[in-house]
Design a protein around this motif. Sequence first.
Motif, short mmCIF file in Angstrom:
data_model
loop_
_atom_site.label_atom_id
_atom_site.label_comp_id
_atom_site.label_asym_id
_atom_site.label_seq_id
_atom_site.Cartn_x
_atom_site.Cartn_y
_atom_site.Cartn_z
N PHE A 33 60.63 58.11 -14.22
CA PHE A 33 60.31 56.99 -13.08
C PHE A 33 59.60 55.91 -13.72
N MET A 34 58.33 56.24 -14.59
CA MET A 34 57.48 55.35 -15.19
C MET A 34 58.37 54.49 -16.21
N THR A 35 59.08 55.19 -16.91
CA THR A 35 60.05 54.80 -18.03
C THR A 35 59.25 54.65 -19.17
N LEU A 248 51.15 61.34 -21.35
CA LEU A 248 52.26 60.85 -22.15
C LEU A 248 52.77 59.52 -22.02
N GLY A 249 52.74 59.13 -20.74
CA GLY A 249 53.43 57.82 -20.53
C GLY A 249 52.38 56.70 -20.97
N GLY A 250 51.01 56.90 -20.65
CA GLY A 250 49.97 55.97 -21.13
C GLY A 250 49.92 55.56 -22.51
N LEU A 251 50.00 56.69 -23.43
CA LEU A 251 49.93 56.64 -24.80
C LEU A 251 51.31 55.80 -25.34
N THR A 303 66.98 55.50 -15.00
CA THR A 303 66.13 56.62 -14.89
C THR A 303 65.08 56.14 -13.88
N ALA A 304 64.44 55.18 -13.73
CA ALA A 304 63.61 54.62 -12.71
C ALA A 304 64.27 54.46 -11.56
#
Length: 451
Positions: A33-35, A248-251, A303-304
Motif C-alpha cells: 500500500f505504501m509502495t 521498513l517503508g520509512g527507511l 500494488t497500492a
Amino acid sequence: MAEPNGNVVGTGYDQTLKRVLTRKDLIIYGIAFMTPIAPAYIYGYATTTTGGTLALAYVIAMVAMLFTAMSYGKMANAFPVAGSTYSYTEKGINPYLGFFAGWAMFLDYVLVPLIVFMVGAAYAHSTFPAIPYYAYVFGIALVTTVVNYFGVDIAAKTNMLLVGVMGVIVFLFCAMCAWALTNGVGAGALISAAPFHPESAHSISALVAGAAIACFSFLGFDSITTMAEEAIHPEKDIGIAAMAACLLGGLIFILQAYLAQLVWPDYTTFASQDTALFEVAQLVGGEWLAITYTIAVIISTMTAGLAGQSSAARLLYGMGRDGLLPKAFFAHLHAKYQTPTYNILVMAAIGVFGAIFLDIPIVTELLNFGGLFGFMCVNLAVIVYYFWRKKERQIFRYFLAPLIGFAVCAYLWANLSTTCLIVGAVWLFVGLIYLLVSTRGLQHKPPVLKE
C-alpha cells in the motif's frame, strides 16, 4: 480469532470474511500500500516545499507514524474487526466520533487509488507519449479491480510478486545513484549532511509542512488493520505488522530522498515536478534506467491500487454493516468470493474519474488531511479505552506513547495548506449533515449502539 458460532471474539459480528493472511502477508500488504517507490509520487513537490530536506522530513514523519502504528496495534488487539480507524474510534471512544474518523479516512482511502492511477499514468505517458494518458488510467484501474474482485488471497499473492519486482528496481535505482555520486555527479559525494540540514528558521516551518506531505507515503501501514477479519492471528500479528511495515517503508523512503537530493541538488530545475525522479533516474542511468524506473512506478500503482481499493471497499463494508451507510449495498458480499464487490466497483469508478480531472498536489494534501485526522482519533482512542475506561496504568504504553502520536499528527495536520484545510473542513461538514439526517438530529443513536 473466531468463536465456534462464527462470531469475531468480543465484537458481536459474524465471521464472514476468509481468514487466509499470515503476518508476512500483512507486512507485505502494508508495504504494498505504501509502495517502496512512494517518493516518486511526491518528490518534486515535497522537495521544493522542504528546500531540499525531504529526507529529514521523512524522518520526522516516520517517528510520528511509528507512535501511531503502536496505537493501531493496541486497538486491533482489542477489536480485531474490519473497519480500522472507524471501528477503533467508534468502539474506543463513541460512535459519533467514530463516524467522523471513518468519514475522514473514507476520503483518504478513496484518494489512494486515485493518486496512484494519476502518477502511474503520468510516468507511463512521459516514457511512452504515443499512448494517451487516460488510456493508462483505464488500464491500471482495470487490472486492480479485476484482481480485487476475485478475492483477497489472490490479491495478497499478486502483491507479494509485484512488491518483490518493485523492490529490485528501487534497489537498482539507489545503487545507480550511489555509483553516480562516487563518479562526480551532483554533489559528488556519497556522504553529506545537506539533505538533513535546514538552512534557516524559515526552513523549519517549510520542513514541518514537508513532513505533513511526507505522511502520504506512510498511509499504507494502517490499511493492515482493515484486514483484521482476514488475518489468521489478528490479535498478535496486526500490531507487529503495522510497526514493521512503517519502519521498513520509512527507511526505504529516507534512502531514496537522500540519494536523489545529492544527485540533483538544485531541486528548482526539474522539467516537471510530477515526474522528478524519472529525471533523476535518467541522469544516473540513462534511458534504460528511466524506463525501468517507470515500470516500477506502474507496478507500484498496481500494488497500492490493489491495497487502497481493497481497504476502501472494506471500510465501506464496515460502515455499511453497522448501518451508517445503506446496508443492502455497502455490506453486500459476493456469494462465491466473499468480497465486497459493489464497493470495489464504486472505488474503481471514483478512481478513474478523479485521475482524469484532478491534479496531484491537492490530492496528496487531501489524503494527508483524512489520514492525519484518522490517526489522531486512533491515538486518542487508546488513551480513552485503555487508560481511562480499562484503568490500564502502564503510563508509556497507554498514555504517553499515544499522546505523542496524537500531538505530532495534530501539529502536522495543522500545517497542511489553507486550501487543503478548507476543502477538508467542507468534507467533514458534509459528513456532519449526513450524520444529522441519518440520526434525525442526533435524536436517535447510530445503529451500532442498538446492537
